[in-house]
Design a protein around this motif. Structure first.
Motif, short mmCIF file in Angstrom:
data_model
loop_
_atom_site.label_atom_id
_atom_site.label_comp_id
_atom_site.label_asym_id
_atom_site.label_seq_id
_atom_site.Cartn_x
_atom_site.Cartn_y
_atom_site.Cartn_z
N PRO B 175 0.82 -1.23 0.00
CA PRO B 175 0.00 0.00 0.00
C PRO B 175 0.85 1.27 0.00
N LEU B 176 2.05 1.20 0.60
CA LEU B 176 2.92 2.37 0.62
C LEU B 176 3.37 2.72 -0.81
N ILE B 177 3.66 1.67 -1.59
CA ILE B 177 4.02 1.88 -3.00
C ILE B 177 2.89 2.60 -3.73
N ASP B 178 1.64 2.13 -3.48
CA ASP B 178 0.49 2.77 -4.12
C ASP B 178 0.38 4.24 -3.74
N LYS B 179 0.59 4.52 -2.43
CA LYS B 179 0.48 5.91 -1.96
C LYS B 179 1.54 6.79 -2.63
N LEU B 180 2.76 6.29 -2.69
CA LEU B 180 3.84 7.09 -3.28
C LEU B 180 3.59 7.33 -4.76
N ARG B 181 3.10 6.29 -5.43
CA ARG B 181 2.79 6.41 -6.86
C ARG B 181 1.70 7.47 -7.06
N ALA B 182 0.67 7.42 -6.18
CA ALA B 182 -0.44 8.39 -6.27
C ALA B 182 0.08 9.79 -6.03
N LEU B 183 0.99 9.91 -5.06
CA LEU B 183 1.57 11.21 -4.73
C LEU B 183 2.34 11.75 -5.93
N ALA B 184 3.13 10.86 -6.55
CA ALA B 184 3.92 11.26 -7.72
C ALA B 184 3.01 11.65 -8.87
N ASP B 185 1.91 10.89 -9.07
CA ASP B 185 0.98 11.18 -10.16
C ASP B 185 0.28 12.51 -9.94
N SER B 186 0.15 12.92 -8.67
CA SER B 186 -0.48 14.22 -8.40
C SER B 186 0.50 15.37 -8.62
N GLY B 187 1.75 15.03 -9.00
CA GLY B 187 2.70 16.09 -9.37
C GLY B 187 3.82 16.33 -8.38
N MET B 188 3.86 15.57 -7.29
CA MET B 188 4.91 15.76 -6.30
C MET B 188 6.22 15.14 -6.81
N ALA B 189 7.27 15.93 -6.84
CA ALA B 189 8.58 15.42 -7.22
C ALA B 189 9.21 14.72 -6.02
N ILE B 190 9.75 13.53 -6.27
CA ILE B 190 10.28 12.74 -5.16
C ILE B 190 11.69 12.28 -5.50
N LEU B 191 12.58 12.39 -4.51
CA LEU B 191 13.89 11.74 -4.59
C LEU B 191 13.81 10.56 -3.64
N LEU B 192 13.76 9.35 -4.22
CA LEU B 192 13.51 8.15 -3.42
C LEU B 192 14.80 7.37 -3.24
N ILE B 193 15.23 7.25 -2.00
CA ILE B 193 16.43 6.48 -1.71
C ILE B 193 16.00 5.11 -1.22
N GLU B 194 16.48 4.06 -1.82
CA GLU B 194 16.02 2.72 -1.46
C GLU B 194 17.12 1.68 -1.57
N GLN B 195 16.97 0.64 -0.75
CA GLN B 195 17.75 -0.58 -0.95
C GLN B 195 16.85 -1.65 -1.53
N ASN B 196 15.55 -1.44 -1.31
CA ASN B 196 14.54 -2.41 -1.72
C ASN B 196 14.28 -2.25 -3.22
N LEU B 197 14.77 -3.25 -3.98
CA LEU B 197 14.71 -3.19 -5.43
C LEU B 197 13.28 -3.13 -5.95
N ARG B 198 12.40 -3.90 -5.28
CA ARG B 198 11.01 -3.97 -5.74
C ARG B 198 10.33 -2.60 -5.58
N MET B 199 10.55 -1.98 -4.42
CA MET B 199 9.94 -0.67 -4.18
C MET B 199 10.51 0.36 -5.16
N ALA B 200 11.83 0.35 -5.33
CA ALA B 200 12.46 1.34 -6.20
C ALA B 200 11.98 1.21 -7.64
N THR B 201 11.92 -0.01 -8.14
CA THR B 201 11.49 -0.18 -9.53
C THR B 201 10.00 0.09 -9.71
N ALA B 202 9.21 -0.14 -8.65
CA ALA B 202 7.77 0.09 -8.76
C ALA B 202 7.42 1.58 -8.74
N VAL B 203 8.21 2.37 -8.06
CA VAL B 203 7.83 3.77 -7.87
C VAL B 203 8.59 4.73 -8.78
N ALA B 204 9.88 4.45 -9.01
CA ALA B 204 10.72 5.44 -9.68
C ALA B 204 10.50 5.50 -11.18
#
Lengths: 304, 241
Positions: B175-204
């Motif tokens: 659900p966190l991935i969904d929230k971040l994606r929604a946030l990004a789609d609403s126009g928020m620019a994000i610098l996402l630092i991750e070790q989690n490959l799945r999260m990084a590839t899903a959101v960035a």
């Protein structure tokens, strides 16, 4: 019944002293909690508050007695005393302002603590130079110094005023810390200064605000305490020691801890003096040692 | 220049004699830019250096064309950089509501209405349910929501998020991935630092690989996701066991 008389009097004196100690310790603990600075000039600010309050109140009272005697009579010395307390607040706040400006350029707990010690000695010497070495007290206004009967025993009204003032200070600080925007920011800063800065709050200005607030409160406690306890050179370090006792017992950085610690110290001091006069100082330091041995963080302090 | 939300140029940071950031350069023009890399490669130090929480020894950082190198953290935040730190760093003495109250309305948005307390509650209904709870008693996932809400209330034009998935169970991460994606789609620019490959590839939208204090590669998420060998070469790990 002299023993009943003595008991009630001792209890009331302990509560009064505890009340004053609470006001003194709450400024100390507020500054430490947020800034992690052990302000060893705290007692010196108390003493300076007493001296400045004394000079301001006597000067104003004399001026008023000479120029508008009728008003002076009617106010019963109240104007001079009130202005003395106000002047003490300003003096305490100013010292805190200077201290904060000095301390922000000094890094490391030990260096900062030594700076506050140096300031304490400087203020103490300046006070000796200006006001001399004789014990002084402020004159309490007539309106709040009439005796009041408590449990059948007449008790000085001013001492009851001190208790009332401490209660108001406690309630005021509680509302400030737990019900106001500034209080939320202060508590967040106690938890994590870095994150408070990272959400856009100027932490330097926050420190200054809290430092001045603590200094003003300590200056006020010097004038209010100095109205019933004589002060003189040396009072600064006596007060610092007792303030340290209070926060060691109650726990540094906790308002509740200061109030409980202040009551414990006030009552032990009062009953110790009245009933075990040879042991009085040992009772107090013994309590501090016991707390340190079994609960290092104090009764209400946070362990870390 | 003004099109760049964030520009980092040849950034160097030392911790004592350790050369942690060895000349990092990147530009962020919007969307979600992911920084991926193993532990200890300097990702968190980069976030902290941008925020002004660690001193920069060389190079520059600018936000919206304005230099912020070595500015105090509150100035950086007021320039419109929101920060969700590693480990959440919520304030345990404050309730959920007090966190949001503390920041609500402090910094106005540049154009538009900006974030409100209710807006954060609408995004994370769970926080509304828990509004009177002391933040120290929240679960890891709830603390993460609170840390994000806290950063949003500063009305940032760029949100830096440092390992939001750290220590969270997969059922919380999805659900966190969904929230971040929604946030990004609403126009928020994000610098996402991750070790989690799945999260990084899903959101960035684009991924930078950080290794030993340098940017080693820039890859598209899809490309990295599909290429086990590339994952292994760049990160020493793969998505599939």
């Amino acid at each position: 019944m002299p023993s009943y008389f003595q008991f009630v009097l001792t209890l009331m004196n302990g509560l009064t002293y505890g009340a004053l100690l609470f006001v003194i310790a709450s400024g100390f603990t507020l500054v430490f909690g947020l800034m992690r600075v052990l302000n060893l000039s705290h007692g010196a600010i108390y003493l300076l508050g007493g001296y400045v309050g004394y000079t301001a109140s006597t000067t104003v009272s004399q001026l008023l007695a000479r120029s508008v005697p009728a008003l002076h009579q009617a106010a019963g010395g109240g104007f001079g005393w009130l202005l003395g307390v106000l002047a003490a607040a300003v003096a305490g706040g100013l010292v805190a302002l200077v201290l904060q400006r000095l301390i922000r350029n000094v890094h490391g707990d030990l260096a900062q603590t030594l700076l506050t010690l140096g300031l304490a000695i400087t203020i103490g010497d300046l006070c000796l130079w200006i006001w001399g070495g004789l014990p002084l007290t402020l004159d309490a206004p007539d309106a709040i110094s009439q005796p009041v009967r408590i449990a059948g025993i007449p008790y000085p009204g001013y001492r009851l005023f001190v208790i009332g003032f401490a209660v108001l200070t406690g309630v005021g600080l509680y509302l400030l810390l737990f019900r106001s925007q500034l209080g939320r920011i202060i508590r967040a800063g106690v938890d994590n200064r870095e994150m408070v800065a990272a959400v856009g709050i100027n932490i330097d200005r926050l420190f200054l605000t809290v430092f001045i607030l603590g200094g003003a409160l300590t200056g006020v406690s010097g004038a209010i305490g100095g109205t019933y306890l004589a002060f003189q050179p040396g009072t600064d370090f006596d007060i610092l020691t007792v303030a340290l006792f209070v926060v060691v017992i109650g726990g540094l950085g906790s308002l509740l801890g200061s109030s409980v610690g202040a009551l414990i110290v006030g009552l032990i001091d009062s009953f110790g003096r009245a009933y075990f006069s040879e042991l009085a100082i040992f009772l107090l330091s013994g309590t501090v040692i016991l707390v340190l041995a079994f609960r290092t963080q104090g009764l209400f302090g946070r362990a870390n | 220049m003004s099109a760049e939300l964030l520009a980092v140029d040849d950034l160097h940071v030392y911790y004592g004699s350790a050369h942690v950031l060895q000349g990092i350069s990147l530009t962020h023009r919007g969307g979600v830019l992911g920084l991926l890399g193993r532990n200890g490669m300097g990702k968190t130090t980069l976030a902290r250096a941008i925020m002004g929480l660690v001193p920069v020894n060389g190079g520059t950082v600018s936000v919206g064309g304005r230099a912020i190198t070595n500015r105090p953290p509150h100035r950086v935040a007021l320039e419109g950089v929101g920060y969700v730190p590693q480990g959440r760093e919520i304030f345990p003495s404050l309730s959920v509501h007090e966190h949001l109250q503390m920041l609500s309305g402090r910094r106005k948005a540049r154009g538009g209405d900006g974030w409100t307390l209710q807006g954060v509650y609408d995004m994370f209904p769970r926080l509304r349910e828990r509004h009177n709870v002391s933040a120290g008693h929240l679960s890891g996932g709830e603390q993460q929501m609170l840390a994000i809400g806290r950063a949003l209330l500063t009305n940032p034009s760029l949100l830096i998020m440092d390992e939001p998935s750290e220590g969270l169970a997969p059922v919380i991460v999805d659900p966190l991935i969904d929230k971040l994606r929604a946030l990004a789609d609403s126009g928020m620019a994000i610098l996402l630092i991750e070790q989690n490959l799945r999260m990084a590839t899903a959101v960035a939208d684009q991924l930078l690989i950080v290794s030993s204090g340098r940017i080693e590669a820039s890859v598209a998420p899809k490309e990295l996701e599909d290429d086990d060998q590339l994952q292994h070469d760049l990160l020493g790990v793969t998505m599939k066991a």
